[in-house]
Motif scaffolding. Structure first.
Motif, PDB file in Angstrom:
ATOM      1  N   ARG A 228      -9.721  -1.899  -3.027  1.00 53.39           N
ATOM      2  CA  ARG A 228      -9.155  -3.241  -3.345  1.00 53.39           C
ATOM      3  C   ARG A 228      -8.482  -3.139  -4.684  1.00 53.39           C
ATOM      4  NH1 ARG A 228     -10.247  -7.774  -6.249  1.00 53.39           N
ATOM      5  NH2 ARG A 228     -11.811  -7.037  -7.252  1.00 53.39           N
ATOM      6  N   LEU A 229      -9.090  -2.657  -5.588  1.00 53.17           N
ATOM      7  CA  LEU A 229      -8.682  -2.167  -7.013  1.00 53.17           C
ATOM      8  C   LEU A 229      -7.563  -1.264  -7.185  1.00 53.17           C
ATOM      9  CD1 LEU A 229     -12.184  -1.489  -8.917  1.00 53.17           C
ATOM     10  CD2 LEU A 229     -10.609  -3.491  -8.829  1.00 53.17           C
ATOM     11  N   ALA A 230      -7.264  -0.369  -5.981  1.00 59.09           N
ATOM     12  CA  ALA A 230      -6.181   0.684  -6.032  1.00 59.09           C
ATOM     13  C   ALA A 230      -4.891  -0.207  -5.431  1.00 59.09           C
ATOM     14  CB  ALA A 230      -6.423   1.907  -5.256  1.00 59.09           C
ATOM     15  N   GLY A 231      -5.209  -1.325  -4.966  1.00 60.45           N
ATOM     16  CA  GLY A 231      -3.989  -2.030  -4.210  1.00 60.45           C
ATOM     17  C   GLY A 231      -2.696  -2.429  -5.029  1.00 60.45           C
ATOM     18  N   PRO A 250       0.888  -6.480  -9.507  1.00 61.23           N
ATOM     19  CA  PRO A 250       0.339  -7.525  -8.915  1.00 61.23           C
ATOM     20  C   PRO A 250      -1.263  -7.665  -9.296  1.00 61.23           C
ATOM     21  CG  PRO A 250       0.712  -6.194  -7.354  1.00 61.23           C
ATOM     22  CD  PRO A 250       1.189  -5.479  -8.474  1.00 61.23           C
ATOM     23  N   THR A 251      -1.769  -8.856  -8.906  1.00 63.72           N
ATOM     24  CA  THR A 251      -3.458  -8.955  -8.880  1.00 63.72           C
ATOM     25  C   THR A 251      -3.735  -8.363  -7.544  1.00 63.72           C
ATOM     26  OG1 THR A 251      -3.302 -11.071  -7.663  1.00 63.72           O
ATOM     27  CG2 THR A 251      -3.113 -11.270  -9.863  1.00 63.72           C
ATOM     28  N   ALA A 255      -1.723  -7.896  -3.961  1.00 58.45           N
ATOM     29  CA  ALA A 255      -1.600  -6.595  -3.204  1.00 58.45           C
ATOM     30  C   ALA A 255      -2.342  -6.745  -1.754  1.00 58.45           C
ATOM     31  CB  ALA A 255      -2.261  -5.440  -3.965  1.00 58.45           C
ATOM     32  N   GLY A 256      -3.321  -7.380  -1.629  1.00 59.89           N
ATOM     33  CA  GLY A 256      -4.145  -7.439  -0.351  1.00 59.89           C
ATOM     34  C   GLY A 256      -3.367  -8.177   0.711  1.00 59.89           C
ATOM     35  N   VAL A 257      -2.172  -8.849   0.294  1.00 62.86           N
ATOM     36  CA  VAL A 257      -1.547  -9.540   1.346  1.00 62.86           C
ATOM     37  C   VAL A 257      -0.045  -8.834   1.369  1.00 62.86           C
ATOM     38  CG1 VAL A 257      -2.770 -11.492   1.566  1.00 62.86           C
ATOM     39  CG2 VAL A 257      -0.739 -11.573   0.048  1.00 62.86           C
TER      40      VAL A 257
END
Length: 329
Positions: A228-231, A250-251, A255-257
């Protein structure tokens, strides 16, 4: 257990929704915590006109951090020789070394420090990219002027940054320790370091080959949290794969989406396989394997994650897996 000294490369990522000035202020707290944790070095990279990375001159950040830390070595990773007059680099880093003896590193690199051609030309006062000969002359002149300008005073420790066999060849020719950008060009690492060691010429700066390996490292309590942090950096890298250097950082939620193409997903996975992401045990094992494969004398960790607290947590978790004798202090 990681048995070689470990340092940090800080590129001061400008978080989405955060002012660059706040990122700049965070660099002081980051340096003090790295100093408390016993990391060997903290280097700052030169970048210009990027929405994701602050344009904070390394020499200024080094001076700021040196005033509030006591042991960590501080340096540039790097200053980019084509953008600066050699005498200015010699004066700036010679002054820092005189004020903070035994704690200043001068890491010199070649790239423009920007993906914007107009900015690159402005940095060079309208000139094009430096040729191989111009770069070699700039590095040689900087080293010579360091000695001439500082006379009997303490000198910074010079390093040449490289990501190719050409950079390794120049470091070998000049007898300089090399900081190799495994976090940028991992496919070049083994061949370049072999060339460096085979052709190294001892100098007043370095009596034997000396290798610092920079590795992208994202450490968290779980592999899921590390991913998640590397996203956010994955989003920036995907932009670079498209030839775009204008992607904001990005946050993790943004990044997750983010929708990556199949080609981007494959390229990012291939790159990540050469780096060190995951839980503390996984990261420590991966870094130890890289030391064994490359015979690196030191490691430097680049941790491009969104929040300074998460970056620091990565270093805190990993510190438990670094042998006490490896601090090199």
């Amino acid at each position: 257990m990681i048995s070689v000294p470990v340092g940090a490369l800080e590129v001061a990522m400008v978080q989405a929704g955060v002012r660059a000035v706040d990122t700049l202020r965070d660099t002081g707290a980051f340096a003090r915590r790295l100093d408390d944790l016993g990391y060997r070095r903290l280097w700052y990279a030169e970048h210009h006109h990027s929405p994701a990375i602050g344009a904070f001159p390394p020499v200024v950040l080094i001076a700021h951090a040196a005033a509030s830390t006591s042991s960590v070595r501080l340096g540039s990773g790097g200053v980019l020789a084509p953008n600066h007059a050699p005498i200015m680099l010699a004066e700036q880093f010679g002054t820092l070394a005189a004020l903070h003896p035994g704690r200043i590193d001068l890491g010199i690199g070649r790239g423009p420090g920007t993906f914007d051609e107009a900015t690159a030309r402005a940095l060079r006062r309208g000139a094009g990219p430096a040729t191989d000969d111009e770069y070699r002359d700039d590095v040689s002149a900087t080293l010579r002027l360091l000695v001439d300008e500082m006379a009997l005073g303490p000198l910074p420790e010079p390093w040449l940054l490289g990501s190719s066999t050409a950079g390794a060849a120049l470091a070998a020719e000049l007898g300089l320790p090399i900081a190799f950008a495994h976090h940028i060009r991992p496919d070049n690492t083994l061949a370049a370091l072999h060339h460096y060691r085979e052709h190294f010429a001892p100098s007043r700066w370095c009596p034997r080959p000396r290798v610092l390996l920079c590795v992208e490292t994202v450490c968290a309590e779980t592999p899921q949290e590390a991913a998640r942090l590397a996203g956010p950096m994955d989003v920036v890298k995907a932009g670079l794969l498209q030839g775009r250097g204008d992607i904001p950082f990005p946050t993790p939620e943004e990044a997750g989406v983010h929708a990556f193409t199949a080609d981007e997903t494959r390229a990012l996975a291939a790159f990540r396989a050469h780096q060190a992401h995951g839980s503390p045990e996984t990261v420590a094992r991966r870094l130890s394997d890289l030391v064994a494969a490359t015979h690196a004398d030191e490691l430097m960790l680049a941790t491009p994650v969104h929040a300074v607290a998460d970056r620091l947590r990565s270093y805190e978790l990993l510190k438990e897996h670094i042998a006490p004798a490896a601090s090199g202090r």
